[in-house]
Design an enzyme around this catalytic site. Structure first.
Site: not given
Ligand code: HXC
Length: 261
Positions: A69, A114, A117, A137
């Protein structure tokens, strides 16, 4: 007809074979409320098309399926809004899961939170070698919200689900396959082709039999065995009313390949 979307692409790649691509590569295809809304509209189109046979879901680019998400979007939400966001995704993923045709995830990179999921709401998953699965998460101080704690537990069992949920660690494609989350792993460059091959195989079979089978699996898994088996014999009987049954059995007896309508 091509549909105008900003965050996704929906195309009919071949007759009856649809592909939905989450298309926000700058955020690694993170899901915000607008993206979910467009997914809902895409599902609506598929539900209304009786010629639809199979849906493939993938992410734009070579790095990510869906990295979760959208954390930026979620960072502004109140608890009430957070709950509504979870409910929105929950409803749409359930709609996808219960779509009458098979839905296959082509996981071409990160499937986190997400994204994992979403993949688990598909009937099954084909993954690229570089795919990564996980529910991170806890690292954000939140729980899964689009069904992750429930579907992961059903798919890999309670102990492994707990490990993944409380550590937030990611799994390789190979580990995800070993744990029963993923059906097949392919080199990244071959994933799209393998997805199309599978879709073509499904599209060539009896769509009525496939739709009834999906109902049996979907509805049966939450029933006790007695009721589930009653449902199976009922739908077995129903399948005898179809033209496909006529054609399928005649073709076998006449030693030719069945041609389903
Ligand atoms: C918003 C995101 C994102 C996310 C990545 N980006 N994941 N933006 N939401 N979930 C964005 C980064 O901010 C970055 O933007 C660009 O995408 C590239 O990501 P990087 O982090 O620079 O890439 P990298 O270093 O290769 O790392 C990849 C990654 C990391 C390991 C996937 O991005 C990461 O950990 N992302 C978050 C993963 C996460 O926690 N997902 C779960 C979310 S909670 P910029 O602008 O800096 O280029 C969830 C809950 C669901 O999903 C239920 C909800 C109700």
């Amino acid at each position: 007809p091509a549909q105008e979307f900003s965050n996704i692409l929906l195309d009919e790649v071949e007759n009856g074979i649809y592909r939905l691509t989450i298309n926000r590569p700058k955020t690694l295809n993170a899901l915000n409320a607008d993206t979910l809304k467009e997914m809902d509209a895409a599902i609506e189109i598929l539900e209304a098309d009786p010629s639809a046979r199979v849906l493939l879901i993938t992410g734009a680019g070579e790095k990510s399926f869906v990295a979760g998400a959208d954390i930026e979007h979620m960072s502004h939400l109140t608890p009430i809004e957070g709950k509504a966001f979870a409910e929105q995704g929950m409803r749409i993923f359930r709609r996808l899961e219960t779509l009458r045709i098979p839905v296959v995830a082509l996981v071409n990179g990160y499937a986190l939170g997400g994204g994992c999921e979403l993949a688990m709401s598909c009937d099954f998953i084909l993954a690229a070698e570089n795919a990564k699965f996980g529910q991170p998460e806890v690292n954000l101080g939140i729980t899964p919200g689009f069904g992750g704690s429930q579907r992961l537990t059903r798919l890999v069992g309670r102990a492994m689900a707990m490990e993944l949920l409380v550590t937030g660690r990611t799994m390789s494609a190979e580990e995800a396959m070993r744990r029963g989350l993923v059906n097949h792993v392919y080199p990244q460059a071959e994933l799209a082709d393998e997805g199309m091959k599978l879709a073509a195989m499904i599209a060539g079979k009896s769509s009525s039999a496939i739709q009834l089978t999906k109902q049996l699996v979907q509805r049966g898994q939450d029933l006790d065995l007695d009721n589930a088996c009653v449902m199976e014999s009922d739908l077995f009987g129903l399948s005898f009313s179809t033209e496909d049954r006529q054609e399928g059995m005649s073709a076998f007896l006449e030693n030719r390949k069945a041609k389903f309508s």
